[in-house]
Design a protein around this motif. Sequence first.
Motif, mmCIF file in Angstrom:
data_model
loop_
_atom_site.group_PDB
_atom_site.id
_atom_site.type_symbol
_atom_site.label_atom_id
_atom_site.label_comp_id
_atom_site.label_asym_id
_atom_site.label_seq_id
_atom_site.Cartn_x
_atom_site.Cartn_y
_atom_site.Cartn_z
ATOM 1 N N TYR A 195 5.040 -4.067 -0.989
ATOM 2 C CA TYR A 195 4.245 -4.439 0.066
ATOM 3 C C TYR A 195 2.731 -4.411 -0.042
ATOM 4 C CZ TYR A 195 8.629 -4.063 2.185
ATOM 5 O OH TYR A 195 10.244 -4.106 2.677
ATOM 6 N N THR A 196 2.294 -4.685 -1.290
ATOM 7 C CA THR A 196 0.721 -4.736 -1.363
ATOM 8 C C THR A 196 0.123 -5.698 -0.665
ATOM 9 O OG1 THR A 196 1.065 -5.807 -3.431
ATOM 10 C CG2 THR A 196 0.773 -3.690 -3.664
ATOM 11 N N SER A 197 0.598 -6.856 -0.563
ATOM 12 C CA SER A 197 0.207 -8.156 0.431
ATOM 13 C C SER A 197 -0.053 -7.670 1.652
ATOM 14 C CB SER A 197 0.941 -9.140 0.221
ATOM 15 O OG SER A 197 2.174 -9.073 0.925
ATOM 16 N N LEU A 198 0.822 -6.802 2.353
ATOM 17 C CA LEU A 198 0.905 -6.249 3.588
ATOM 18 C C LEU A 198 -0.317 -5.229 3.962
ATOM 19 C CD1 LEU A 198 2.343 -6.559 6.621
ATOM 20 C CD2 LEU A 198 3.809 -4.528 5.758
ATOM 21 N N LEU A 199 -0.319 -4.373 2.686
ATOM 22 C CA LEU A 199 -1.326 -3.316 2.907
ATOM 23 C C LEU A 199 -2.660 -3.913 2.477
ATOM 24 C CD1 LEU A 199 0.435 -0.547 0.599
ATOM 25 C CD2 LEU A 199 0.257 -0.624 3.101
ATOM 26 N N SER A 200 -2.772 -5.049 2.113
ATOM 27 C CA SER A 200 -4.250 -5.279 1.965
ATOM 28 C C SER A 200 -4.769 -6.190 3.215
ATOM 29 C CB SER A 200 -4.243 -6.435 0.698
ATOM 30 O OG SER A 200 -3.460 -7.632 0.764
#
Length: 131
Positions: free
Chosen positions: A94-99
């Motif tokens: 979920y790096t895109s959500l975290l970013s």
Amino acid sequence: MIVSKSHLSAESNLLTISRFCTALALLLMCLFSAKLLSSWLQLSIPAPLIGMALMFLLLSSNLLKPQWLAPACAPILKYMALFFIPAGVGIVQYTSLLSTHWPLLLSVLTLVPLTGLCLVGWLAKKVAFYD
């Protein structure tokens, strides 16, 4: 009577395996007894937490010796990092959500504990006068 080295090695391996199995059985007995206790008493406390408390009581009362548990605990602790791999994969997934939501996450991760700390300090200061 002459005993070969391979025979002694096999005997040593068998003893190590039996100690590991006994220690693992003791650990699992604490967990399963906690699961039974949790279901019988219909507690909302997680069974592993009850099992840890049960093991603490057994170790504190010397009914259970730490050296009995060591053969199973040592390998488990040695590879403890492997148990955290699924959580790390979840974060990477979920790096895109975290970013995109990092300011919100950062503020929640700092403001919530800080607010709780301030409230507990304020309440402790208020209650200290009643002692």
